[in-house]
Design an enzyme around this catalytic site. Structure first.
Site, PDB file in Angstrom:
ATOM      1  CG  ASN A  15      -7.648   6.661  -4.080  1.00 42.46           C
ATOM      2  OD1 ASN A  15      -7.594   7.775  -3.571  1.00 42.46           O
ATOM      3  ND2 ASN A  15      -7.201   5.582  -3.469  1.00 42.46           N
ATOM      4  CG  HIS A  19      -3.969  -0.296  -1.594  1.00 46.93           C
ATOM      5  ND1 HIS A  19      -3.374   0.291  -2.679  1.00 46.93           N
ATOM      6  CD2 HIS A  19      -5.235   0.201  -1.544  1.00 46.93           C
ATOM      7  CE1 HIS A  19      -4.237   1.097  -3.274  1.00 46.93           C
ATOM      8  NE2 HIS A  19      -5.376   1.072  -2.603  1.00 46.93           N
TER       9      HIS A  19
END
Length: 515
Positions: A344, A375
């Site tokens: 990521n 998140h």
């Protein structure tokens, strides 16, 4: 209940296909929309090329197509994308450049968190499906990144900016159309990746290739004289990677479910070494899902002509400007940092730019906590990232105190690499189990079944092995650099300085792979 909620958030046109292949409708909608975006990206590059149309048309088409895909996948929940983008644009316009980056950061992250809380605890707890907060996570990154870049470009002095901040700084306020196009274009509306505003505008205007085509002496490189390198090879390669990743995931994720690690019978009957091996294999079978999504998103951007990052030594174009992962570097990572640097990537860059480089106190912990908040609200995310703080500190301590003793010969270095590879893979798997299980109870059950052994080991290593503070290391590096400059020849010429800046600009998004 969850199925009804999911089906009403987007188009039901593909419901028969969903039933045939036994996958949730929202996931089918997502994949089909991404494949449509891929085809559209080729059309966008060929027929709406900057040489054939205006930047206004490219912005409008990219934005409208993005909203269409969002409506198809998420129904009227896609209006959240407009609301979040519109309100933060108003903040940027009316708050002033001195403080608008702080206001945008707090509002965008708060709005995202509110939507995540509503989705998780009101509608859909435990559903690991595509949902409207996924695109909002990427939009939040773009909103906050751009706010800081505008602040750097309009409110801070040039000499106070780091090289990377100077390169990314935005020198004028974007128009509303440019802002919406950047946040919600069809290439990145569903899965990203995040990119810098300057890179995106250069792509829309067709100037993204020009800096890559000049040599350090300012003359055009005849070997690479073409003004528009073809992304066909990169797109084909990435689509092949997508196919392999999807095949591996569909073949093994049902055979090796992660939640088996907390099954009472499994814990009671299987020896510990088998549990360790199974944990590694189950996570190995889970990762291709992310490889598929991120690589397909990268291919879509490349197909539209976005993502060019210069040329390799053999003259082939490099299309990794906004790539989100490097699979081989992930699977063969020999340190916790190396794994995170290649997983990521664009999110890691966002965390670095808006938090790590700017946080005056304990930037490592602050960065992990920001990542957890971004998140979502599942407790497992916080367990994972809090554990990650300890892992990072322990890995840093081992590297600073142990690694140099194994660099004397290639054999010792190989032994060190094998040991650190195995340790890194197990540590990563151990850390991210709560990220997959989501809830507190199952996550703690797993850690207790392992007697929290890696937590304890990390704590002991971090306490026992000395590590210099970041500011002390920075001072030492600065002193060493100044000493080397004094021993070298006089100050470089202006041409050499420009060449150095060009190298920094062209390679800013390339992560350091040293372990």
């Amino acid at each position: 209940m969850a199925t009804e909620t999911t089906s009403c958030t987007g188009s039901t046109l593909l419901q028969p296909i969903s039933e045939i292949i036994d996958l949730p409708l929202d996931q089918v909608n997502f994949v089909v929309c991404q494949l449509f975006a891929l085809c559209t990206a080729f059309w966008f590059r060929l027929y709406l090329h900057p040489s054939k149309t205006s930047t206004f048309v490219r912005h409008v088409v990219a934005t409208l197509l993005g909203f269409y895909l969002a409506l198809f996948c998420f129904g009227w929940y896609a209006l959240h994308f407009l609301v979040q983008s519109g309100l933060t644009y108003g903040i940027m316009i009316f708050a002033g450049v001195e403080h608008m980056h702080k206001y945008c950061f707090v509002f965008a992250l708060g709005y995202l968190s509110l939507c995540q809380i509503t989705r998780v605890y009101v509608f859909d707890y435990g559903m690991y499906s595509a949902d409207f907060t996924g695109p909002m996570m990427v939009i939040t990154q773009k909103i906050t990144s751009l706010a800081f870049e505008i602040h750097d470009g309009l409110a801070r002095k040039e000499e106070h900016l780091k090289p990377g901040q100077r390169y990314l700084a935005v020198r004028r306020m974007p128009s509303l159309l440019e802002y919406l196009s950047y946040n919600c274009n069809f290439m990145g509306i569903l899965a990203g990746p995040t990119c810098s505003y300057n890179d995106y505008i250069a792509f829309i205007e067709g100037t993204g290739y020009q800096p890559k085509h000049t040599e350090s002496n300012g003359k055009e490189n005849g070997k690479y004289k073409q003004s528009d390198p073809s992304p066909k090879g990169a797109v084909i390669q990435k689509l092949c990677t997508c196919g392999v990743s999807l095949l591996v995931y569909l073949s093994f994720f049902r055979i090796l479910p992660v939640d088996r690690v907390i099954d009472d019978h499994f814990i009671a009957t299987k020896p510990f070494y088998f549990q360790v091996l199974y944990l590694y294999l189950s996570m190995l079978a889970t990762r291709p899902k992310y490889y598929f999504v991120w690589t397909l998103a990268d291919a879509i951007n490349n197909a539209a002509g976005f993502g060019f990052n210069g040329y390799n030594k053999d003259g082939t174009p490099r299309w990794d400007l906004i790539s989100n992962l490097r699979i081989l570097d992930i699977e063969f990572a020999t340190s916790f940092k190396m794994f995170l640097d290649n997983w990521n990537i664009q999110t890691a860059l966002w965390l670095k730019r808006v938090c790590y480089e700017r946080c005056p106190y304990n930037p490592t912990a602050a960065t992990f906590l920001l990542s957890a908040v971004w998140h979502g609200v599942y407790p497992g995310y916080y367990l994972t990232f809090i554990t990650g703080i300890g892992m990072t500190m322990a890995a840093r301590a081992v590297r600073h105190n142990v690694r140099q003793h194994f660099l004397g010969s290639s054999t010792h270095k190989l032994i060190y690499d094998v040991i650190t590879w195995a340790s890194t893979q197990i540590a990563i798997c151990y850390t991210v189990v709560p990220f997959v299980l989501l809830a507190v109870g199952p996550s703690l059950k797993f850690y207790w079944s392992w007697y929290c052994c890696i937590h304890i080991a990390c704590l002991l290593l971090a306490l026992a092995l000395p590590v210099k503070r970041r500011d002390s290391r920075s001072k030492e590096q600065l002193q060493q650099k100044q000493g080397q400059e004094q021993l070298q020849s006089p100050a470089p010429s202006q041409a050499e300085e420009n060449s150095s800046v060009s190298v920094t600009d062209n390679n800013y998004n390339q992560k350091n792979k040293d372990t």
